[in-house]
Design an enzyme around this catalytic site. Structure first.
Site, short mmCIF file in Angstrom:
data_model
loop_
_atom_site.label_atom_id
_atom_site.label_comp_id
_atom_site.label_asym_id
_atom_site.label_seq_id
_atom_site.Cartn_x
_atom_site.Cartn_y
_atom_site.Cartn_z
N LYS A 85 11.98 3.88 -5.98
CA LYS A 85 10.55 3.09 -4.91
C LYS A 85 11.42 2.12 -3.35
O LYS A 85 11.99 1.28 -4.94
CB LYS A 85 9.53 2.80 -5.51
CG LYS A 85 8.33 2.14 -4.34
CD LYS A 85 7.21 1.87 -5.57
CE LYS A 85 5.80 1.32 -3.82
NZ LYS A 85 4.82 0.55 -4.74
N SER A 162 0.87 2.28 -1.96
CA SER A 162 2.79 2.09 -1.28
C SER A 162 3.47 3.03 -1.96
O SER A 162 4.65 3.18 -1.42
CB SER A 162 2.90 0.52 -1.29
OG SER A 162 3.00 0.36 -3.09
N SER A 186 -1.29 1.20 -5.83
CA SER A 186 -0.08 1.38 -5.13
C SER A 186 0.32 2.95 -5.60
O SER A 186 1.00 4.00 -5.32
CB SER A 186 1.27 0.96 -4.72
OG SER A 186 0.70 -0.25 -4.35
#
Length: 499
Positions: A85, A162, A186
């Site tokens: 990520k 996210s 997230s």
């Protein structure tokens, strides 16, 4: 090892991919090449990956292939492509923009996150990094540098955040699993919108290598995990990812037998169902889909009771609380960048969305008493969840209060301002996930089907503190009776229609 078409590998499970590699029916090079080919042909439609390093990935694949041909033992995830990520996470020498900050387009984070370090030790091969909102400070996936990540089930919609780039990459078959971090939902948020399994374990179950402050996970119960297309896939990754680490003061000394924890029924379990966690307005289409999914537990022999949870605060107030608890880490990151010569607030004032600037400025002047009042408010959420577990083994709820939102065109996609006429925080207030980051309970999101044959919905399964195994077992049970793999045909149709 014969060549294999990229499409044939896109939706195979981790167990099957590992079997093919270990038996030398498919080579690590073929797996990585197939992953890169699919990314190359489809990523422009989705915007899941924002950084690729094919030279590194293919180099590692060749090393793994040579070792296998020599008959050397390989890790459990040997040769499997994965993704990191693009937030604070990285491997040495890779670019990291902290979620698409334009001034950091060439910024390099010269250290390992725990996910990258442990995945490489297990033999997995990161091929690149996935999109994330700036500082992870919202439940959608969009930023000013890279723009929004499109939902593979409907390219006009957002993937959720996210960890939205990672979720979209897995749902689209680019990689079998990808990193997700969860400080407010997230992992679970994009899992719900992208039809995936997303698990947030107990804080400390996976070590976090946070520096210069090792105590960064204490402001909220945060978790570094993964997004996958099945419960078993997550169990495979968790087996490699978990375990104590002396560098993390929150690291737990024990682990969980992840694959073994999936076996068993829900018969006799006392299961609480809250359609709103006592406070959240929920879209009726979501509530209907989740309520129907809860019936699977009744059919499996669990004693299901709808509970009316008590809340002393509105959904808007709780969403604002999350912002106040979350934003200090962003304030510190901005200050650390300033000390390193990159002054975002002074020299790049348009690189940060107005919402994060607002909360930075507000919390910067917060008093000690106000900060303590926030901890008291957080405690009321903890007490409400704990009260449910006095008489129940599991707590079920919708993962999110709404269906996927339209992507913005300005790099600043937000959630809804209200649901059912009730105002909510547009950054996070439509997510029934962040209260579990207040409290520390393990929680997962499992897909319950497609509304109007198009938009995924998630059921949140919450367990007692430290009882991660119970959440995995309940999730595996649900998948066994309400499988969702067939839903990925919708993704293939959407991508084909996009040309």
């Amino acid at each position: 090892m014969a060549a294999i078409d990229a499409g044939e590998l896109a939706y195979l499970s981790i167990r099957e991919l590992a079997r093919l590699v270990q038996s030398r029916q498919v080579s690590p090079v073929e797996l990585v090449e197939a992953s890169l080919a699919r990314i190359g042909s489809q990523n422009a439609k989705i915007n899941a990956f924002v950084y690729l390093n094919p030279d590194y990935a293919l180099g590692q694949a060749k090393v793994a292939e040579a070792a296998l041909l020599r008959g050397e033992s390989a890790g459990p995830l040997a040769g499997l492509p994965t993704a990191i990520k693009d937030l604070g996470d990285s491997r040495p020498g890779w670019k990291g923009t902290l979620g698409g900050i334009p001034a950091l387009r060439d910024h390099v984070i010269d250290s390992y996150c725990n996910f990258a370090e442990r995945m490489e030790k297990a033999g997995a091969i990161p091929v690149g990094k996935t999109n994330s909102p700036t500082m992870g400070f919202r439940g959608t996936c969009d930023n000013y540098l890279y723009g929004p990540t499109h939902n593979p089930f409907d390219l006009t919609k957002n993937s959720g955040g996210s960890s939205g780039g990672s979720a979209a990459a897995v749902a689209a078959g680019f990689v079998p699993f990808a990193e997700g971090t969860d400080g407010g939902g997230s992992i679970r948020i994009p899992a719900a919108w992208c039809g995936l399994f997303g698990f947030k374990g107990t804080s400390g179950r996976v070590a976090r290598l946070s520096r210069p402050s090792a105590f960064g996970a204490s402001s909220l119960f945060t978790f570094e995990g993964c997004l996958t297309r099945s419960v078993e896939d997550t169990a495979f990754v968790m087996d490699a990812l978990c375990g104590p680490d002396a560098r993390d003061p929150h690291s737990l000394p024990d682990t969980v037998p992840w694959l073994e924890s999936m076996t068993g029924s829900v018969k006799g379990l006392r299961v609480a169902y809250s359609p709103d966690l006592g406070v959240f307005p929920v879209d009726s289409r979501v509530e209907h889909a989740v309520r129907n999914a809860v019936k699977a537990f009744e059919d499996g022999g669990a004693v299901v009771e709808e509970v009316a949870m008590q809340s002393q605060h509105s959904a808007l107030e709780l969403g604002d609380l999350w912002c106040r608890l979350m934003v200090p880490s962003s304030i510190v990151r901005v200050e650390n960048l300033r000390r390193a010569g990159i002054d975002l607030r002074k020299d790049h004032p348009n690189d940060l969305a107005p919402e994060i600037v607002y909360w930075m400025d507000r919390v910067n002047v917060q008093t000690v008493v106000e900060a303590e009042r926030d901890r008291e408010m957080r405690t009321t959420v903890f007490d409400a969840v704990q009260q449910v577990f006095e008489d129940h083994d599991l707590l079920l709820s919708p993962t999110l209060a709404c269906l996927p939102v339209d992507n913005g065109t300005d790099g600043n996609t937000l959630g809804p301002a209200e649901i059912n006429g009730e105002p909510i925080n547009r950054l996070i207030g439509w997510c029934l996930t962040f209260p579990l980051n207040f409290t520390g309970h393990p929680a997962a999101s499992v897909p319950v089907g497609l509304v109007e044959d198009r938009w995924p919905v998630g059921l949140q399964i919450i367990g007692k503190r430290y009882d991660d195994a119970a959440v995995m077992r309940a999730s595996a049970f649900f998948e066994s009776v309400r499988p969702w793999q067939q839903d990925y045909r919708r993704v293939q149709e959407e991508l084909a229609a996009a040309g």
